[in-house]
Design a protein around this motif. Structure first.
Motif, PDB file in Angstrom:
ATOM      1  N   SER A   1       0.838  -1.189   0.000  1.00  0.00           N
ATOM      2  CA  SER A   1       0.000   0.000   0.000  1.00  0.00           C
ATOM      3  C   SER A   1       0.879   1.247   0.000  1.00  0.00           C
ATOM      4  O   SER A   1       2.069   1.179   0.285  1.00  0.00           O
ATOM      5  N   ASN A   2       0.282   2.374  -0.293  1.00  0.00           N
ATOM      6  CA  ASN A   2       1.020   3.631  -0.338  1.00  0.00           C
ATOM      7  C   ASN A   2       1.212   4.145   1.088  1.00  0.00           C
ATOM      8  O   ASN A   2       0.418   4.963   1.580  1.00  0.00           O
ATOM      9  N   THR A   3       2.253   3.648   1.737  1.00  0.00           N
ATOM     10  CA  THR A   3       2.550   4.027   3.113  1.00  0.00           C
ATOM     11  C   THR A   3       3.628   5.099   3.136  1.00  0.00           C
ATOM     12  O   THR A   3       4.649   4.972   2.466  1.00  0.00           O
ATOM     13  N   LEU A   4       3.415   6.134   3.923  1.00  0.00           N
ATOM     14  CA  LEU A   4       4.402   7.197   4.101  1.00  0.00           C
ATOM     15  C   LEU A   4       4.914   7.158   5.538  1.00  0.00           C
ATOM     16  O   LEU A   4       4.128   7.149   6.485  1.00  0.00           O
ATOM     17  N   VAL A   5       6.246   7.123   5.686  1.00  0.00           N
ATOM     18  CA  VAL A   5       6.859   7.188   7.009  1.00  0.00           C
ATOM     19  C   VAL A   5       7.301   8.632   7.245  1.00  0.00           C
ATOM     20  O   VAL A   5       8.021   9.200   6.423  1.00  0.00           O
ATOM     21  N   VAL A   6       6.859   9.213   8.345  1.00  0.00           N
ATOM     22  CA  VAL A   6       7.239  10.581   8.699  1.00  0.00           C
ATOM     23  C   VAL A   6       8.157  10.529   9.917  1.00  0.00           C
ATOM     24  O   VAL A   6       7.742  10.106  11.001  1.00  0.00           O
ATOM     25  N   PHE A   7       9.413  10.918   9.716  1.00  0.00           N
ATOM     26  CA  PHE A   7      10.368  10.982  10.821  1.00  0.00           C
ATOM     27  C   PHE A   7      10.294  12.369  11.444  1.00  0.00           C
ATOM     28  O   PHE A   7      10.341  13.383  10.732  1.00  0.00           O
ATOM     29  N   GLY A  31      11.002   0.440  -1.009  1.00  0.00           N
ATOM     30  CA  GLY A  31       9.594   0.588  -1.356  1.00  0.00           C
ATOM     31  C   GLY A  31       8.818   1.489  -0.423  1.00  0.00           C
ATOM     32  O   GLY A  31       7.680   1.854  -0.734  1.00  0.00           O
ATOM     33  N   LEU A  32       9.414   1.836   0.717  1.00  0.00           N
ATOM     34  CA  LEU A  32       8.739   2.735   1.652  1.00  0.00           C
ATOM     35  C   LEU A  32       9.209   4.165   1.424  1.00  0.00           C
ATOM     36  O   LEU A  32      10.403   4.447   1.425  1.00  0.00           O
ATOM     37  N   ASP A  33       8.260   5.057   1.230  1.00  0.00           N
ATOM     38  CA  ASP A  33       8.574   6.465   1.046  1.00  0.00           C
ATOM     39  C   ASP A  33       8.623   7.135   2.416  1.00  0.00           C
ATOM     40  O   ASP A  33       7.944   6.703   3.364  1.00  0.00           O
ATOM     41  N   TYR A  34       9.432   8.186   2.538  1.00  0.00           N
ATOM     42  CA  TYR A  34       9.490   8.872   3.831  1.00  0.00           C
ATOM     43  C   TYR A  34       9.667  10.369   3.659  1.00  0.00           C
ATOM     44  O   TYR A  34      10.067  10.864   2.601  1.00  0.00           O
ATOM     45  N   ALA A  35       9.330  11.091   4.721  1.00  0.00           N
ATOM     46  CA  ALA A  35       9.486  12.542   4.770  1.00  0.00           C
ATOM     47  C   ALA A  35       9.966  12.904   6.167  1.00  0.00           C
ATOM     48  O   ALA A  35       9.883  12.095   7.103  1.00  0.00           O
ATOM     49  N   ILE A  36      10.487  14.113   6.310  1.00  0.00           N
ATOM     50  CA  ILE A  36      11.010  14.580   7.592  1.00  0.00           C
ATOM     51  C   ILE A  36      10.185  15.764   8.073  1.00  0.00           C
ATOM     52  O   ILE A  36       9.931  16.703   7.318  1.00  0.00           O
ATOM     53  N   LEU A  37       9.766  15.701   9.324  1.00  0.00           N
ATOM     54  CA  LEU A  37       9.068  16.812   9.958  1.00  0.00           C
ATOM     55  C   LEU A  37       9.960  17.336  11.066  1.00  0.00           C
ATOM     56  O   LEU A  37      10.096  16.717  12.119  1.00  0.00           O
ATOM     57  N   ALA A  38      10.615  18.469  10.806  1.00  0.00           N
ATOM     58  CA  ALA A  38      11.510  19.073  11.783  1.00  0.00           C
ATOM     59  C   ALA A  38      10.897  20.390  12.235  1.00  0.00           C
ATOM     60  O   ALA A  38      10.983  21.398  11.525  1.00  0.00           O
ATOM     61  N   PRO A  39      10.244  20.405  13.376  1.00  0.00           N
ATOM     62  CA  PRO A  39       9.524  21.601  13.829  1.00  0.00           C
ATOM     63  C   PRO A  39      10.442  22.815  13.947  1.00  0.00           C
ATOM     64  O   PRO A  39      11.627  22.691  14.285  1.00  0.00           O
ATOM     65  N   SER A  40       9.866  23.970  13.699  1.00  0.00           N
ATOM     66  CA  SER A  40      10.635  25.209  13.762  1.00  0.00           C
ATOM     67  C   SER A  40      10.715  25.782  15.166  1.00  0.00           C
ATOM     68  O   SER A  40      11.482  26.712  15.414  1.00  0.00           O
ATOM     69  N   ASP A  41       9.952  25.240  16.104  1.00  0.00           N
ATOM     70  CA  ASP A  41       9.961  25.741  17.478  1.00  0.00           C
ATOM     71  C   ASP A  41      11.292  25.405  18.144  1.00  0.00           C
ATOM     72  O   ASP A  41      11.667  24.244  18.240  1.00  0.00           O
ATOM     73  N   ARG A  42      12.047  26.407  18.611  1.00  0.00           N
ATOM     74  CA  ARG A  42      13.359  26.190  19.203  1.00  0.00           C
ATOM     75  C   ARG A  42      13.323  26.201  20.727  1.00  0.00           C
ATOM     76  O   ARG A  42      14.367  26.215  21.374  1.00  0.00           O
ATOM     77  N   SER A  43      12.138  26.225  21.335  1.00  0.00           N
ATOM     78  CA  SER A  43      12.060  26.300  22.801  1.00  0.00           C
ATOM     79  C   SER A  43      12.661  25.059  23.457  1.00  0.00           C
ATOM     80  O   SER A  43      13.289  25.142  24.514  1.00  0.00           O
ATOM     81  N   THR A  44      12.485  23.894  22.820  1.00  0.00           N
ATOM     82  CA  THR A  44      13.051  22.663  23.376  1.00  0.00           C
ATOM     83  C   THR A  44      14.569  22.730  23.393  1.00  0.00           C
ATOM     84  O   THR A  44      15.217  22.331  24.353  1.00  0.00           O
ATOM     85  N   PRO A  65      -1.089   9.467   0.824  1.00  0.00           N
ATOM     86  CA  PRO A  65      -0.765   8.168   1.425  1.00  0.00           C
ATOM     87  C   PRO A  65      -1.995   7.459   1.979  1.00  0.00           C
ATOM     88  O   PRO A  65      -2.928   8.095   2.473  1.00  0.00           O
ATOM     89  N   ASP A  66      -1.990   6.133   1.846  1.00  0.00           N
ATOM     90  CA  ASP A  66      -3.062   5.322   2.430  1.00  0.00           C
ATOM     91  C   ASP A  66      -2.863   5.168   3.938  1.00  0.00           C
ATOM     92  O   ASP A  66      -3.826   5.058   4.688  1.00  0.00           O
ATOM     93  N   LYS A  67      -1.597   5.116   4.341  1.00  0.00           N
ATOM     94  CA  LYS A  67      -1.243   4.982   5.752  1.00  0.00           C
ATOM     95  C   LYS A  67      -0.059   5.886   6.037  1.00  0.00           C
ATOM     96  O   LYS A  67       0.791   6.087   5.175  1.00  0.00           O
ATOM     97  N   ILE A  68      -0.017   6.403   7.250  1.00  0.00           N
ATOM     98  CA  ILE A  68       1.097   7.242   7.681  1.00  0.00           C
ATOM     99  C   ILE A  68       1.665   6.654   8.956  1.00  0.00           C
ATOM    100  O   ILE A  68       0.940   6.419   9.924  1.00  0.00           O
TER     101      ILE A  68
END
Length: 413
Positions: A2-8, A31-44, A103-106
């Motif tokens: 299936s069209n699964t997207l992995v978000v790191f 076969g697994l597609d992926y993307a990166i989510l790097a938040p812009s909040d620098r408080s951490t 994506p069908d699944k994330i």
């Protein structure tokens, strides 16, 4: 498939979360597609740096890492995270909408508990928005059973040891929390580090440990994301180079206002090779490049996520001898405990992969010089035999991570 997207997703709270995410990306199944989510909040990032460098703040943070204080802090902080998700929700929606194919699944892989709580709080809302299933997987990035890692909205939590898993499960049972599926796998280390050295490279590493040789002794010094210990590193490098011109230091450091003076002081040292970037991800990549392009015999580092490089074989690319600076914070003491439980910091030369340095740059330099000049490092290298693989040990943590996800049916055909 299936069209699964992995978000790191990871937070800028030190380099460890980025290192683990990078390692997992490097071993993602074909076969697994992926993307990166790097938040812009620098408080951490700011909070992490403040508590690492400010001694009173560090003591306060350590106080809130145990007992009733830990439970209170965890409840208050996680509730705060769950109710402050606006920016993250917007970034996540924009990321998914930017994809050419829906994506069908994330599968969200979180290497920081803060982002895991925030994404868990909006998971149902996001599933309705995209009309798709979202799975939240949390990788614990220290072998430290701090209860904040029990993300009650996760679909799977993966721990570096059974000790941490059992502790988190006991906490959940005691507090009548939803039982989250939990698994144990070796700490994920970048696959490039586990590659075996060639015969020539093995000889080069052995020569560095040998006090009768004249080849340069290549040591890596990764400055932590919070830039802890810069003055210690300055004095340590000078003392070791004064003891022997064989010592050459590969310093990997993030460019930031608080590292500017340190970088200015070392950039003209002829015994220092400097690698810098203002980007967390580029710093992690530069660190790996140092190991891939040079034969490194030792690394002076904090016992944070770098402690788990002790799981690597001594004849691997990343299998340098680890020289740990003084632990800071509960998680670093817990990581040291992991290595001691598995004999990786024992007195047995057949398994030893590192030493804990004494307090002070002079005392640390004296110990390191003794290890090299006496032939103890060479003796350890020659006698080292890897621990038998298990669900806590081995250099295949990345591949086991993905197998655990398949086993848990998080990624479905």
């Amino acid at each position: 498939m299936s069209n699964t997207l992995v978000v790191f997703t990871y937070a800028p709270a030190g380099l460890g979360h980025v290192r683990v995410a990078n390692a997992l990306m490097g071993g993602i199944p074909a076969g697994l597609d992926y993307a990166i989510l790097a938040p812009s909040d620098r408080s951490t990032e700011s909070m992490h740096r403040f508590s690492s460098l400010n001694v009173p703040a560090r003591h306060v943070m350590e106080f809130f890492q145990r007992g009733f204080a830990e439970a209170l802090f965890t409840k208050v902080y996680t509730e705060h995270l769950k109710h402050h998700t606006g920016k993250l929700s917007t970034q996540f929606i924009e990321l998914i909408q930017s994809r050419e194919v829906k994506p069908d699944k994330i599968v969200v892989v979180a290497t920081h508990f803060g982002l895991a709580y925030q994404l868990g709080a909006i998971k149902s809302q996001l599933e309705k928005t995209f009309q798709t299933q979202i799975y939240l997987v949390v990788q614990v990035t220290d072998d430290s059973p701090q209860i904040i890692w029990y993300v009650d909205s996760a679909d799977l939590i993966i721990c570096p040891s059974h000790k941490t898993k059992a502790s988190l499960q006991a906490f959940a049972a005691k507090n009548h929390l939803r039982q989250i599926p939990m698994e144990v796998g070796p700490y994920p280390i970048d696959l490039d580090f586990s590659k075996r050295l060639t015969l020539d490279q093995l000889t080069a590493r052995s020569d560095q440990y040998n006090p009768t040789k004249e080849s340069p002794i290549n040591m890596v010094i990764p400055v932590s994301g919070a830039a802890v210990g810069m003055e210690f590193f300055l004095h340590l490098m000078r003392r070791l180079h004064d003891a022997s011109p064989r010592f050459v230091f590969y310093v990997v450091c993030r460019k930031a206002p608080f590292t500017a003076n340190f970088l200015r002081l070392i950039k003209r040292k002829d015994y220092v090779r400097l690698f810098t970037s203002s980007s967390y991800k580029e710093v992690v990549e530069a660190y790996k490049r140092v190991y891939l392009e040079n034969v490194i015999s030792a690394e002076v580092t904090k016992p944070s996520e770098q402690a788990f490089k002790a799981l690597l074989r001594a004849d691997s690319v990343g299998g340098s001898f680890l020289l740990f600076a003084e632990p800071v914070g509960r998680q670093e003491y817990d990581n040291i405990n992991f290595l001691e439980r598995h004999g990786l910091l024992s007195d047995d030369l057949n398994s030893r992969r590192g030493y804990i340095l004494p307090y002070g740059s002079k005392e640390s330099a004296d110990l390191i010089w003794d290890l090299y000049s006496s032939g103890k490092m060479l003796n350890t290298f020659d006698k080292y035999s890897p621990q038998p693989p298990s669900d806590e040990l081995g250099d295949d943590g990345v591949s086991k991570f993905w197998k655990l996800i398949w086993k848990a049916c998080v990624i479905l055909n």
